[in-house]
Write an enzyme that holds these catalytic residues in place. Structure first.
Site, mmCIF file in Angstrom:
data_model
loop_
_atom_site.group_PDB
_atom_site.id
_atom_site.type_symbol
_atom_site.label_atom_id
_atom_site.label_comp_id
_atom_site.label_asym_id
_atom_site.label_seq_id
_atom_site.Cartn_x
_atom_site.Cartn_y
_atom_site.Cartn_z
ATOM 1 N N TYR A 37 -37.426 -35.485 16.291
ATOM 2 C CA TYR A 37 -36.105 -36.122 16.745
ATOM 3 C C TYR A 37 -35.883 -37.290 16.431
ATOM 4 O O TYR A 37 -35.410 -37.930 15.286
ATOM 5 C CB TYR A 37 -36.031 -36.336 18.624
ATOM 6 N N GLU B 223 -30.979 -38.560 9.362
ATOM 7 C CA GLU B 223 -29.646 -38.636 9.350
ATOM 8 C C GLU B 223 -28.789 -39.548 9.389
ATOM 9 O O GLU B 223 -27.979 -39.870 8.382
ATOM 10 C CB GLU B 223 -29.314 -38.476 10.904
#
Length: 217
Positions: free
Chosen positions: A159, A166
């Site tokens: 994660y 991102e």
């Protein structure tokens, strides 16, 4: 953003879903697991062969449509055949589509040569291979212990890797000479809500992990 633990899981209140619905969900999750395994394999092969700068050429189109197919998960939630909350599912799917289409597809020059593009696909693909495989076994009635452990522990590493990648790609697009002033401010606004939103989702995933791990095998 990485997917929460409830995504694409069958709706199981007190009785099992109809056999046809179960078979469809098994097929959907199996195909999705295979597709993401292909993305993972391509990334792992391409990085040492052609370096980060050329990974997109060998996997970009396939990864783009593989992720776009996850729009079906919104349909599943809207129809009630999985128990994922519709709003949460929409947020999860569209956060990924934001990266794939407005960021990478529209601005490939500043984003795709970056190692962050490859690390994003690596985090997504490992996450999805585990997640979809877990759902296939779950729908069949028995999940191997190691797969449950992977499902609820690997997100601690994957994660942050995915989120960092991102955010880096959104930033690279925002400071590119390709974008206009208005688009730049829009992208900065996205970053402004992305980071706190990620913290909320990460906290939820940790809560889900504690709930599952408490039950034991």
């Amino acid at each position: 953003m990485d997917q929460l633990p409830t995504q694409s899981r069958p709706q199981l209140p007190r009785s099992r879903p109809p056999p046809l619905q179960t078979q469809y969900l098994i097929l959907y999750n199996l195909v999705s697991a295979i597709a993401w395994a292909s993305v993972l394999g391509r990334v792992l092969l391409l990085v040492p062969l052609v370096d980060f700068e050329n990974v997109h050429g060998g996997v970009g189109q396939f990864a783009k449509w593989t992720q776009t197919a996850a729009v079906l998960e919104i349909v599943h939630s809207a129809l009630g055949i999985v128990r994922s909350p519709l709003l949460t599912t929409v947020m999860q799917v569209f956060s990924r589509l934001l990266l794939i289409w407005p960021i990478v597809h529209l601005h490939p020059a500043p984003t795709t040569p970056s190692p962050f593009y490859s690390s994003m696909l690596l985090a997504w693909s490992v996450t999805e291979v585990i997640r979809y495989s877990y759902f296939v076994f779950n729908l069949r009635g028995s999940v191997p212990g190691f797969l449950t452990w992977l499902r609820y522990n690997t997100f601690y590493v994957l994660y942050p890797l995915g989120i960092t990648s991102e955010v880096a790609l959104v930033w690279k697009a925002s400071v590119s000479t390709e974008v206009g002033e208005l688009e730049k401010w829009i992208l900065w606004g996205i970053l402004g809500v992305y980071v706190p939103g990620s913290y909320v989702l990460y906290s939820h995933m940790m809560a889900q992990r504690r709930k599952v791990m408490r039950k034991g095998p």
